[in-house]
Design a protein around this motif. Sequence first.
Motif, mmCIF file in Angstrom:
data_model
loop_
_atom_site.group_PDB
_atom_site.id
_atom_site.type_symbol
_atom_site.label_atom_id
_atom_site.label_comp_id
_atom_site.label_asym_id
_atom_site.label_seq_id
_atom_site.Cartn_x
_atom_site.Cartn_y
_atom_site.Cartn_z
ATOM 1 N N GLU A 1 0.827 -1.205 0.000
ATOM 2 C CA GLU A 1 0.000 0.000 0.000
ATOM 3 C C GLU A 1 0.864 1.259 0.000
ATOM 4 O O GLU A 1 2.028 1.248 0.400
ATOM 5 N N ASN A 2 0.239 2.379 -0.416
ATOM 6 C CA ASN A 2 0.965 3.643 -0.495
ATOM 7 C C ASN A 2 1.372 4.183 0.873
ATOM 8 O O ASN A 2 2.233 5.064 0.952
ATOM 9 N N GLU A 3 0.760 3.682 1.951
ATOM 10 C CA GLU A 3 1.138 4.127 3.307
ATOM 11 C C GLU A 3 2.601 3.794 3.607
ATOM 12 O O GLU A 3 3.209 4.386 4.499
ATOM 13 N N PHE A 4 3.147 2.871 2.856
ATOM 14 C CA PHE A 4 4.560 2.493 3.043
ATOM 15 C C PHE A 4 5.473 3.686 2.787
ATOM 16 O O PHE A 4 6.558 3.780 3.374
ATOM 17 N N GLU A 5 5.046 4.602 1.929
ATOM 18 C CA GLU A 5 5.877 5.757 1.576
ATOM 19 C C GLU A 5 5.959 6.782 2.708
ATOM 20 O O GLU A 5 6.820 7.663 2.677
ATOM 21 N N ASP A 6 5.061 6.689 3.705
ATOM 22 C CA ASP A 6 5.036 7.667 4.798
ATOM 23 C C ASP A 6 5.965 7.302 5.949
ATOM 24 O O ASP A 6 6.146 8.104 6.865
ATOM 25 N N ILE A 7 6.544 6.113 5.939
ATOM 26 C CA ILE A 7 7.358 5.650 7.070
ATOM 27 C C ILE A 7 8.662 6.445 7.120
ATOM 28 O O ILE A 7 9.375 6.545 6.126
ATOM 29 N N GLU A 8 8.977 6.991 8.280
ATOM 30 C CA GLU A 8 10.195 7.778 8.453
ATOM 31 C C GLU A 8 11.190 7.129 9.396
ATOM 32 O O GLU A 8 12.358 7.515 9.413
ATOM 33 N N LYS A 9 10.756 6.145 10.168
ATOM 34 C CA LYS A 9 11.631 5.504 11.146
ATOM 35 C C LYS A 9 12.177 4.188 10.595
ATOM 36 O O LYS A 9 11.430 3.378 10.043
ATOM 37 N N THR A 10 13.470 3.977 10.798
ATOM 38 C CA THR A 10 14.089 2.743 10.322
ATOM 39 C C THR A 10 13.471 1.526 10.993
ATOM 40 O O THR A 10 13.290 0.478 10.364
ATOM 41 N N ARG A 11 13.157 1.644 12.255
ATOM 42 C CA ARG A 11 12.544 0.531 12.982
ATOM 43 C C ARG A 11 11.207 0.141 12.361
ATOM 44 O O ARG A 11 10.887 -1.042 12.230
ATOM 45 N N GLU A 12 10.419 1.148 11.945
ATOM 46 C CA GLU A 12 9.120 0.855 11.326
ATOM 47 C C GLU A 12 9.293 0.239 9.935
ATOM 48 O O GLU A 12 8.502 -0.616 9.528
ATOM 49 N N VAL A 13 10.328 0.683 9.190
ATOM 50 C CA VAL A 13 10.611 0.067 7.891
ATOM 51 C C VAL A 13 10.987 -1.396 8.084
ATOM 52 O O VAL A 13 10.539 -2.276 7.341
ATOM 53 N N LYS A 14 11.792 -1.669 9.109
ATOM 54 C CA LYS A 14 12.175 -3.050 9.402
ATOM 55 C C LYS A 14 10.944 -3.900 9.709
ATOM 56 O O LYS A 14 10.812 -5.016 9.201
ATOM 57 N N ASP A 15 10.037 -3.377 10.542
ATOM 58 C CA ASP A 15 8.826 -4.128 10.886
ATOM 59 C C ASP A 15 8.003 -4.432 9.629
ATOM 60 O O ASP A 15 7.492 -5.544 9.464
ATOM 61 N N ALA A 16 7.874 -3.430 8.742
ATOM 62 C CA ALA A 16 7.089 -3.637 7.523
ATOM 63 C C ALA A 16 7.739 -4.677 6.608
ATOM 64 O O ALA A 16 7.051 -5.548 6.049
#
Length: 260
Positions: A149-164
């Motif tokens: 989903e496009n919400e992936f583009e809003d992630i700013e934290k590395t930890r949240e990118v890792k979780d996704a």
Amino acid sequence: MEIDVNSLSGESSGKIELPEIFEEEIRPDVIKRAVLSAQSSRVQPKGANPRAGMETSAETPPKGSGSTRVRRVKGRRYQAAGRGAWAPFTYGGRSAHPLKAEEKRGEGINKKEKNLAICSAISATKDKDLVSSRGHVIEGIDDLPIIVENEFEDIEKTREVKDALEKLGVWEDVERAKKGQTVRAGRGKARGRRYRKKVGPLLVVGEDRGIIRGARNLPGVDVVLPDQINAELLAPGGDPARLTVWTESAIEKINRRFFS
């Protein structure tokens, strides 16, 4: 062909029709040529000084002087005095045909051929056998390409990118890239390229709303916009089928770029 769109939790949130660019024929020969062209364009020009050997005080001794008529540097009591000039006819003289900085060493490629290579490399990202043959870890992935989903583009934290990425089943490939870092053999260690690094997943996003900052510190991971995508990113080293994660907006924009 329809394929699932994943939410940030890794569950299916709907389906999307894959554009025709993913049905292009996979051409490894064209992809390799486009990658070599991109790499050769970054080669730093080098060559001899155009006036090498000409800016000297050397003169040829006159006839009857009792010495070989080889040009010698003039002067006294300094290191170069009496030494043979830097000339083609003296031992260790200048090169007859040295490298010239103005020469073009880049390997050219036609625009249509380059676009064909990019389309072909994009199509290769949906082939599980090719992606696996590159060494990517895709055991927990059911279908390729991976679309989120496009919400992936809003992630700013590395930890949240890792979780996704963990939810999408891609994180194991990032760990593979991290463990694959080795020290280069040879003199390259002292020339700014000490480490050899593995290539991990490629993230293609329609718009940067924080994701580039969030993922820039992950080993082996590259984030790119559809307008910046090229054959070298999709096929590092000329080998097609890099593990790629697409957002919905990126899928729409990449199709408009080549089929508008």
